[in-house]
Design a protein around this motif. Structure first.
Motif, PDB file in Angstrom:
ATOM      1  N   ASP A   1      10.386  38.038 -44.932  1.00  0.00           N
ATOM      2  CA  ASP A   1      11.560  37.941 -43.960  1.00  0.00           C
ATOM      3  C   ASP A   1      12.307  36.556 -43.724  1.00  0.00           C
ATOM      4  OD1 ASP A   1      13.283  38.712 -41.949  1.00  0.00           O
ATOM      5  OD2 ASP A   1      11.780  39.316 -40.381  1.00  0.00           O
ATOM      6  N   GLU A   2      12.912  36.259 -44.631  1.00  0.00           N
ATOM      7  CA  GLU A   2      13.433  34.922 -44.586  1.00  0.00           C
ATOM      8  C   GLU A   2      15.091  34.618 -44.465  1.00  0.00           C
ATOM      9  OE1 GLU A   2      11.332  32.377 -44.720  1.00  0.00           O
ATOM     10  OE2 GLU A   2       9.606  33.269 -45.350  1.00  0.00           O
TER      11      GLU A   2
ATOM     12  N   ALA B   1      12.140  34.744 -53.371  1.00  0.00           N
ATOM     13  CA  ALA B   1      12.158  35.885 -52.445  1.00  0.00           C
ATOM     14  C   ALA B   1      12.910  35.338 -50.996  1.00  0.00           C
ATOM     15  CB  ALA B   1      11.019  36.475 -52.007  1.00  0.00           C
ATOM     16  N   ALA B   2      12.858  33.793 -50.834  1.00  0.00           N
ATOM     17  CA  ALA B   2      13.196  33.267 -49.641  1.00  0.00           C
ATOM     18  C   ALA B   2      14.738  33.168 -49.840  1.00  0.00           C
ATOM     19  CB  ALA B   2      12.518  31.777 -49.663  1.00  0.00           C
TER      20      ALA B   2
ATOM     21  N   LEU C   1      16.354  31.791 -60.394  1.00  0.00           N
ATOM     22  CA  LEU C   1      15.247  32.263 -59.487  1.00  0.00           C
ATOM     23  C   LEU C   1      14.184  33.065 -60.727  1.00  0.00           C
ATOM     24  CD1 LEU C   1      17.541  33.840 -56.876  1.00  0.00           C
ATOM     25  CD2 LEU C   1      16.190  31.560 -56.793  1.00  0.00           C
ATOM     26  N   ALA C   2      13.109  33.020 -60.341  1.00  0.00           N
ATOM     27  CA  ALA C   2      12.057  33.409 -61.404  1.00  0.00           C
ATOM     28  C   ALA C   2      10.921  34.267 -60.658  1.00  0.00           C
ATOM     29  CB  ALA C   2      11.270  32.136 -61.865  1.00  0.00           C
ATOM     30  N   VAL C   3      10.503  35.283 -61.584  1.00  0.00           N
ATOM     31  CA  VAL C   3       9.400  36.089 -61.167  1.00  0.00           C
ATOM     32  C   VAL C   3       9.384  36.637 -60.080  1.00  0.00           C
ATOM     33  CG1 VAL C   3       7.879  35.236 -63.065  1.00  0.00           C
ATOM     34  CG2 VAL C   3       7.945  34.119 -60.866  1.00  0.00           C
ATOM     35  N   MET C   4      10.572  37.310 -59.585  1.00  0.00           N
ATOM     36  CA  MET C   4      10.687  37.864 -58.189  1.00  0.00           C
ATOM     37  C   MET C   4      11.662  38.999 -58.189  1.00  0.00           C
ATOM     38  SD  MET C   4       9.636  38.326 -55.075  1.00  0.00           S
ATOM     39  CE  MET C   4       8.224  37.326 -55.230  1.00  0.00           C
ATOM     40  N   SER C   5      11.626  40.011 -57.572  1.00  0.00           N
ATOM     41  CA  SER C   5      12.451  41.212 -57.429  1.00  0.00           C
ATOM     42  C   SER C   5      12.895  41.289 -56.147  1.00  0.00           C
ATOM     43  CB  SER C   5      11.852  42.417 -58.023  1.00  0.00           C
ATOM     44  OG  SER C   5      10.981  42.765 -57.295  1.00  0.00           O
TER      45      SER C   5
END
Length: 531
Positions: free
Chosen positions: A95-96, A127-128, A145-149
């Motif tokens: 939750d950023e 994610a942030a 941005l890497a390795v995040m959905s």
């Protein structure tokens, strides 16, 4: 003590506390090239750094003199998210959005601000940014941005299977301020030994559950909970060109590709996607090899090259609007996504453990699966070596003859097989590997809980699984074989209890007798259409 300024040979490091909309102050470190008056800003937010010490560790700051972004004339702004490191407040997992947007106001007040902000992040630090990227103003010019959905559900579940106890060690790490009590010394040692129900796994670890994690465990269906913020972000609203980086062996990969498809068409045309033979954290397993990735084949400075392209119009390091993927066994290639329909190699399962493109399988094979005694094989590590066929109970292995000529494959591969169980629910798992010099190297997996295919399954019924693999590109060279290992367990997912019901709430387990019917069973490998 703050604000605090430290001078190095090439840069000035300023440590400050920036208040957010509710007054909570977040530790922020600004590293600016000393020679620059106005410069572009690279903005990062992290939960992974320790709180600052009373005296600045100057030796660490001097490392920024060697930083590629500093040398290229960028200002680096790195902030600790609330509730972590040196920042105040309580941590709020994923939750950023509010803090991420509010920090932009502080960035614009920096004396070096010139109207260009770039976003950099990997895993949670990505994610942030993803949480608020749909509301990015005009001065946010690009992101790497890497390795995040953008959606959390597929990070935790696939076809009714739950990933690795919801990553309990990570939750314990990021909430250690809220839960300072000691943890069990053996809490995170493999194999995990958590008592059922698993909804109370954190209580077993530290004496108390983490409410937000409990919600994730109890919502094992893709319901409205997962489609609301902060469990889901909004890629359809992204207008900023993004360089995505993912790995074949990262469990977030499939969800990242869904994000790619949901981007507005105009955004996707000016974005790029890099996929290599890495896991989460973009790491290879062991030393680089010809099978995983040779020395020198790995791209470097990907974010910097992307930002320079966006700023200066230099050639794009990766083709925009397409995927740049590493075909395991050969090298880099560029493809569109979705991959257009193409021919496939059909491999049939024979009762003597052979995968054949010519003969048709008949008969059936049964095996025993005990969820209380799961062998430690089938990890998710990049290039994970397989066990020797016939050495692990509950695993049935099929293998092709050595290939006579090179064949390239790229796409979502398919497995179809009729199965049955003497329990009301269980899971089935297939790992596809490449076999070379007597060693098996992981390519991709297929998996599903039986209840995900047939919610009203009754013991003894025959059900046909039709499963699709994550995207995977690989090359099989002459003399090399392919191998398929089938079981009802692996070390990627929580061992299935063989009992129907929410995975985190079942309290009993059963031993299953599971059966594979070979009639019509086929593995279809999508051929590379040489796009």
């Amino acid at each position: 003590m703050f604000p605090r300024v430290t001078e190095t040979r090439l840069c000035t490091v300023t440590e400050v506390y920036w208040p957010m909309a509710d007054g909570v102050e977040l530790y922020t470190r600004i590293t600016k090239p000393t020679a620059a008056k106005k410069c572009p800003i690279v903005y990062m937010r992290t939960p992974y750094e320790a709180a600052p010490t009373e005296e600045p560790p100057k030796a660490r700051w001097e490392e920024f003199d060697e930083n590629d972004y500093i040398r290229a004339g960028y200002c680096l702004v790195r902030q600790h998210v609330r509730g972590r490191g040196g920042s105040g407040g309580h941590f709020r997992a994923y939750d950023e959005r509010e803090d991420g947007l509010f920090t932009l106001k502080h960035l614009r007040k920096l004396d070096c601000y010139m109207g260009e902000i770039y976003l950099l992040g990997e895993s949670y630090t990505a994610a942030a940014h993803l949480s608020w990227l749909d509301a990015a103003p005009e001065d946010v010019k690009g992101a790497a941005l890497a390795v995040m959905s953008c959606r959390q559900y597929p990070r935790f579940y696939i076809n009714g299977c739950n990933y690795d106890y919801c990553n309990l060690s990570w939750w314990r790490l990021v909430y250690d301020r809220e839960y300072p009590q000691p943890i069990r010394e053996d809490a995170f040692k493999r194999p995990y030994r958590f008592p059922r129900p698993f909804r109370d796994a954190m209580a077993h670890v530290q004496g108390e559950n983490i409410p937000v994690l409990s919600q994730f465990m109890l919502h094992d269906q893709d319901d409205e909970f997962w489609n609301s913020y902060p469990q889901s972000y909004r890629p359809k609203g992204f207008r900023v060109p993004i360089l995505f980086t993912g790995g074949w062996y990262d469990r977030f990969m499939t969800a990242m590709l869904q994000d790619w498809q949901h981007l507005p068409e105009e955004t996707r045309k000016k974005s790029a996607f890099l996929i290599g033979p890495w896991g989460h954290g973009l790491k290879l397993s062991g030393k680089p090899t010809e099978r995983t990735m040779p020395e020198g084949a790995r791209p470097t400075n990907t974010g910097l090259l992307w930002f320079e392209h966006l700023r200066k119009g230099t050639p794009a390091p990766y083709e925009e609007g397409r995927l740049t993927v590493y075909s395991v066994g050969s090298g880099w290639q560029t493809i569109p996504y979705p991959v257009p329909g193409n021919d496939s190699l059909r491999l049939n399962f024979l009762p003597d453990g052979i995968l054949s493109a010519e003969d048709t399988g008949i008969g059936r094979i049964s095996f025993r699966y005990d969820p209380e005694n799961v062998p430690q094989c089938f990890s998710n590590a990049p290039g994970a070596l397989g066990h020797d066929p016939g050495t692990v109970e509950g695993v049935t292995t099929f293998q092709t003859a050595p290939f006579e000529e090179e064949q390239r494959f790229c796409g979502h591969h398919k497995w179809r097989m009729t199965v049955e169980s003497d329990c009301e629910d269980t899971m089935f798992f297939l790992r596809l590997s490449i076999v070379e010099d007597g060693k098996a190297w992981k390519l991709t997996d297929f998996s599903a809980a039986l209840s995900n295919v047939c919610p009203d399954y009754k013991p003894g019924e025959k059900v046909t699984l039709e499963l699709t693999s994550p995207l995977m590109a690989f090359t099989v060279k002459p003399g090399v074989s392919l191998r398929a290992d089938i079981s009802s367990f692996c070390n990627i997912y929580v061992p299935h209890a063989n009992v129907r019901g929410p995975w985190a709430e079942v309290t009993e387990t059963k031993i299953a007798r599971n059966t594979l019917h070979l009639d019509g069973a086929v593995l279809e490998l999508a051929k590379d259409p040489d796009l």
